[in-house]
Scaffold this active site. Structure first.
Site, PDB file in Angstrom:
ATOM      1  N   THR A 518       0.853  -1.193   0.000  1.00  0.00           N
ATOM      2  CA  THR A 518       0.000   0.000   0.000  1.00  0.00           C
ATOM      3  C   THR A 518       0.889   1.243   0.000  1.00  0.00           C
ATOM      4  O   THR A 518       0.484   2.313   0.407  1.00  0.00           O
ATOM      5  CB  THR A 518      -0.969  -0.069   1.203  1.00  0.00           C
ATOM      6  OG1 THR A 518      -1.657  -1.324   1.127  1.00  0.00           O
ATOM      7  CG2 THR A 518      -2.023   1.020   1.193  1.00  0.00           C
ATOM      8  N   HIS A 519       2.133   1.061  -0.436  1.00  0.00           N
ATOM      9  CA  HIS A 519       3.104   2.145  -0.377  1.00  0.00           C
ATOM     10  C   HIS A 519       3.178   2.894  -1.688  1.00  0.00           C
ATOM     11  O   HIS A 519       4.098   2.717  -2.472  1.00  0.00           O
ATOM     12  CB  HIS A 519       4.469   1.580   0.023  1.00  0.00           C
ATOM     13  CG  HIS A 519       4.404   0.770   1.278  1.00  0.00           C
ATOM     14  ND1 HIS A 519       5.144  -0.352   1.501  1.00  0.00           N
ATOM     15  CD2 HIS A 519       3.638   0.936   2.390  1.00  0.00           C
ATOM     16  CE1 HIS A 519       4.865  -0.837   2.703  1.00  0.00           C
ATOM     17  NE2 HIS A 519       3.950  -0.078   3.264  1.00  0.00           N
ATOM     18  N   MET A 520       2.158   3.707  -1.915  1.00  0.00           N
ATOM     19  CA  MET A 520       2.149   4.522  -3.117  1.00  0.00           C
ATOM     20  C   MET A 520       2.705   5.899  -2.822  1.00  0.00           C
ATOM     21  O   MET A 520       2.690   6.338  -1.683  1.00  0.00           O
ATOM     22  CB  MET A 520       0.713   4.693  -3.611  1.00  0.00           C
ATOM     23  CG  MET A 520       0.186   3.429  -4.021  1.00  0.00           C
ATOM     24  SD  MET A 520      -1.103   2.624  -3.547  1.00  0.00           S
ATOM     25  CE  MET A 520      -1.438   1.986  -5.193  1.00  0.00           C
TER      26      MET A 520
END
Lengths: 592, 234
Positions: A518-520
């Site tokens: 979820t590391h955008m």
């Protein structure tokens, strides 16, 4: 439903995750009257983290209890600009949060500092490998801030988060068996490193054997009793394994709710309003000054909140979304490369190896913590020679045993059918006998990876959805295969009975059906040139000087490390600039 | 929490009887795997969402996805169909956890689910369409096929090769498989995983949630059995 106008405040904050909470604390300390608006509901350790109901995989992770409410809004996704985008209808590849605490309530807790060279990635690569090394389609740029400038803020964020870890070098002195690739630190970690589960111990031994340099992952999961500088308290982690996707039942995982909000609740000049969905940042007739925000409250009222200062601290890509909706800055155009809002959307490139062991060797993967584990940084950032490799970026490699639960399931040997007796036997034989390793890699920007507004799809308020154009590119495939090769050496040194390697194959498209991370980041990137970045080095909008946009949206490229530690440090850095420079003389902190 | 206080007395009796049969014979036909008789035998529980014929289909299907055998419990023993039926009555069943705005377009599989159907619709349409296609191909209902043939049909569906509309067979298969895993492995408080049978089989301690004394035991087996949220007075 009515149109309402609230009394004026000094500062309004959009979003109450880590960035919103940090800004609220800093700005109220500076004496400002602050209102924070969170689109989701109120949340806290009780009841969302209460034992035993929080120890429920189905309700939390599988049915998205703490994640974004997809029935109200989502984004659309396509692989390239000529494709038709379609909605991301079911959460899978990434899990954005909502509610008080944001994704900071359901995160894992890996707490890193970006490396010095990654903050000046273009200059660094050009200097070491020559100007021709960076392909035209990869719009790399420097961040405009140095590690030395951020260091005090990395240090303070670790104090606030109660981070457990082993420092390598403090004020120029080697102090212990930390990460030898780490930059200098002004302080050690506030808590000692977490203990290692068996899997991490196996990884540590194997990585040492093949000549790499393993160390404890810095974890915002408390290894002991702790009170942070705000007076907020943490209890020692029990390794329950319910971190990512859950609210910690034990006050052991740092979150805005545990580590900042209790202090903010004591402050009279702070107000938090949940279920207030900001639809617009309002600007004056010149378009250069924000006058406040408009939000829709729980009852459907359309509310104007006037403010002198606007802090945009929504989830990663939602910062670009709010800028686009508010028509602030110039939207990025992938055909010309001009414009900045939506530019350099970036992600992470995760590849993995599972090592399977005999039935008499129990790895007990249900034991764990989100930030727990052993990593090695030998192939992260620019710690190795990229010259002959033809790709940019790297990956920390690790056993980050965060607690494998049965619905999500652990890895199964290659060739296992997905149902029937053979599947069941494989689950039974392998669930407690596997070590999972990841290479948690960088993702370089690409000219064609960007964010804009979707022309077809709308959310529950009738707003256009955000549109993400994203795919993996040559740089990603090359790096993926290099990393699993290097990590494979570690896995082999464990002498497993079988291995399963999962790496992106050239041409394989971005798949929204399977969890990546979820590391955008990116979309409202920081930099030194207003034609190439959306915010300056203090995260101040180049176009609207009383608007600061904080979060991983500022990252010009996707890091190998998890982003939160760097996000927190950047937020403190920005807050310091607001407090020490902007409030004394409101206006652009860097001449345009 | 769903009310699951029904008593599966007849099922319990049947399973007790089966337990005396040597394990080696348990696979396939000897266990009354999803036959109409067996599906109807879950009389202690009346499905809320599924019709009687749909209930029989779901029972016969999940029984093949996770069959009972010597390795451990099957999906039927652990009340997976009960779990699925209960889920259909929750917001999830109505598609409230998904973005369901149109237009609905065909897209690359890698861009995920793009049909206008909530789980309730997927089951209702999917079962009817699958039964129709199976009738055409085999002249029988899915529930009347023997275990080997049901496996053959399921394998076809998994590959998207059973011609059915509007829900394609691979998508329908994926939905049932996902819900079957959920019902098999989730906390018994949700109606499946009866007696924590699946957790016991794989060695997952459930809601114990404190391994302070068991972080690293150098490869030894965790010594305690699972606990459920239900056991904690909830």
């Amino acid at each position: 439903m009515a149109d309402l106008t609230m009394p004026h405040v000094d500062a309004v904050i959009i979003g109450f995750g880590w960035t919103g909470a940090i800004m609220a604390k800093e700005l109220t300390q500076a004496g400002l009257k602050v209102v924070a608006l969170e689109r989701g509901p109120n949340r806290d350790t009780y009841p969302q983290g209460a034992y035993p109901t929080s120890i429920d995989e189905l309700t939390y992770n599988t049915r998205s209890k703490l994640f974004q409410d997809m029935s109200k809004s989502t984004l659309t996704i396509r692989h390239k600009p000529s494709d038709q985008a379609v909605p991301y209808r079911q959460l899978a590849a990434f899990l954005p949060g909502t509610g008080v605490g944001g994704a900071g309530l359901h995160w894992s807790g890996c707490h890193w500092r970006v490396t010095p060279e990654e903050l000046k990635i273009r200059s660094h690569y050009e200097e070491r490998y020559g100007k021709a090394f960076i392909p035209d389609e990869i719009p790399l740029q420097d961040w405009g801030v140095s590690y030395e400038e951020l260091e005090p803020h990395f240090s303070f964020a670790e104090q606030v988060f109660g981070t457990s870890g082993q420092a390598y070098k403090v004020n120029g002195e080697i102090v212990g068996p930390g990460n030898p690739f780490d930059a200098d630190r002004s302080t050690p970690f506030p808590l000692p490193p977490m203990k290692n589960p068996y899997s991490a111990e196996l990884f540590k031994q194997a990585a040492t054997e093949v000549g790499y340099h393993p160390f404890s992952i810095p974890a915002a999961n408390a290894s002991g009793v702790y009170t942070n500088p705000y007076g907020c308290q943490m209890a020692p982690c029990t390794f329950c394994g319910f971190c990512s996707g859950y609210a910690c039942y034990n006050y052991s995982k740092a979150s805005p709710n545990v580590n900042i909000l209790p202090a903010l609740r004591q402050v009279p000049n702070f107000e938090l309003r949940a279920k207030c969905d900001v639809v617009l940042i309002e600007t004056d007739s010149t378009g250069t000054k924000a006058t406040g925000v408009i939000y829709v409250d729980e009852k459907g009222n359309r509310v104007t909140q006037p403010a002198d200062l606007v802090i945009l601290g929504a989830f990663a890509y939602n910062n670009a979304y709010m800028m686009l909706l508010s028509k602030i800055g110039t939207p990025y155009d992938p055909t010309t490369g001009e414009g900045t809002i939506g530019k350099n959307f970036c992600y992470q490139n995760e590849n993995s190896i599972a090592a399977f062991f005999d039935g008499d060797k129990f790895t007990n993967p249900f034991v764990g913590a989100g930030g727990n584990g052993i990593a090695c940084d030998d192939f992260n950032a620019d710690h190795f020679d990229h010259g002959p490799l033809g790709f940019i970026g790297g990956a920390p490699m690790w056993v980050n045993q965060a607690g494998t639960k049965p619905i999500g399931g652990g890895p199964l040997p290659a060739g296992t059918p997905s149902w029937g007796s053979a599947w069941k036997k494989a689950v039974k034989d392998n669930y407690t006998h596997v070590v999972s390793m990841n290479a948690h890699g960088t993702n370089m920007p690409d000219r064609e990876n960007y964010l804009d507004l979707d022309p077809d799809y709308t959310d529950y308020l009738g707003r256009p959805l955000l549109r993400l154009t994203f795919n993996w590119h040559d740089n990603d495939y090359k790096m993926a295969n290099f990393m699993v090769d290097k990590m494979g050496a570690i896995a082999k040194a464990m002498n497993p009975k079988a291995m399963k390697v999962s790496a992106k194959k050239p041409g394989e498209p971005f798949d929204t059906r399977h969890y990546q991370t979820t590391h955008m980041g990116g979309g409202v990137i920081m930099g030194t040139d207003p034609t190439k970045s959306a915010v300056n080095r203090y995260l101040q909008s180049w176009d609207v000087s009383n608007l600061f946009v904080v979060g991983s949206s500022a990252f010009p490229q996707g890091l190998g490390y998890n982003p939160t530690g760097t996000v927190a440090a950047l937020t403190y850095w920005s807050a310091k600039a607001i407090r020490e420079q902007y409030l004394k003389n409101p206006g652009p902190l860097v001449p345009v | 929490m769903p009310d699951t206080k029904w008593t599966p007395s007849r099922r319990a009796f049947l399973l007790a009887t089966v337990a005396t049969i040597p394990a080696v014979t348990l696979s396939g036909s000897l266990l009354p795997s999803g036959s109409k008789a067996f599906a109807a035998d879950q009389a202690g529980y009346t499905p809320v969402f599924f019709t009687q014929s749909e209930w029989a289909f779901v029972n016969a299907f999940v029984d093949r996805l996770i069959p009972a055998d010597a390795e451990g419990p099957g999906a039927l023993e652990l009340n997976v169909p009960v779990f699925i039926d209960l889920q259909m009555g929750l917001p999830y069943g109505y598609g409230k956890l998904w973005y369901m705005g149109g237009p609905f377009r065909t897209a690359a599989p890698s861009l995920g689910y793009q049909l206008p159907y909530a789980p309730r619709d997927i089951y209702r349409n999917g079962i009817a369409a699958a039964e129709q296609a199976i009738q055409q191909a085999y002249g029988k209902s899915f529930t009347d096929l023997d275990a080997t043939t049901r496996d053959e049909v399921i394998a076809h569906m998994q590959k998207g090769k059973l011609a059915m509309a509007p829900v394609p067979s691979d998508m329908f298969f994926g939905q049932i498989l996902q819900n079957t895993h959920e019902g098999y492995f989730s906390d018994p408080v949700h109606g499946g995983n009866l007696g924590m049978g699946a957790w016991k089989m794989i060695g997952f301690p459930g809601a114990r949630a404190d391994y302070t004394d068991w972080i690293n035991q150098n490869g030894a087996q965790y010594p305690y059995g699972p606990v459920s949220i239900k056991d904690q007075g909830i």
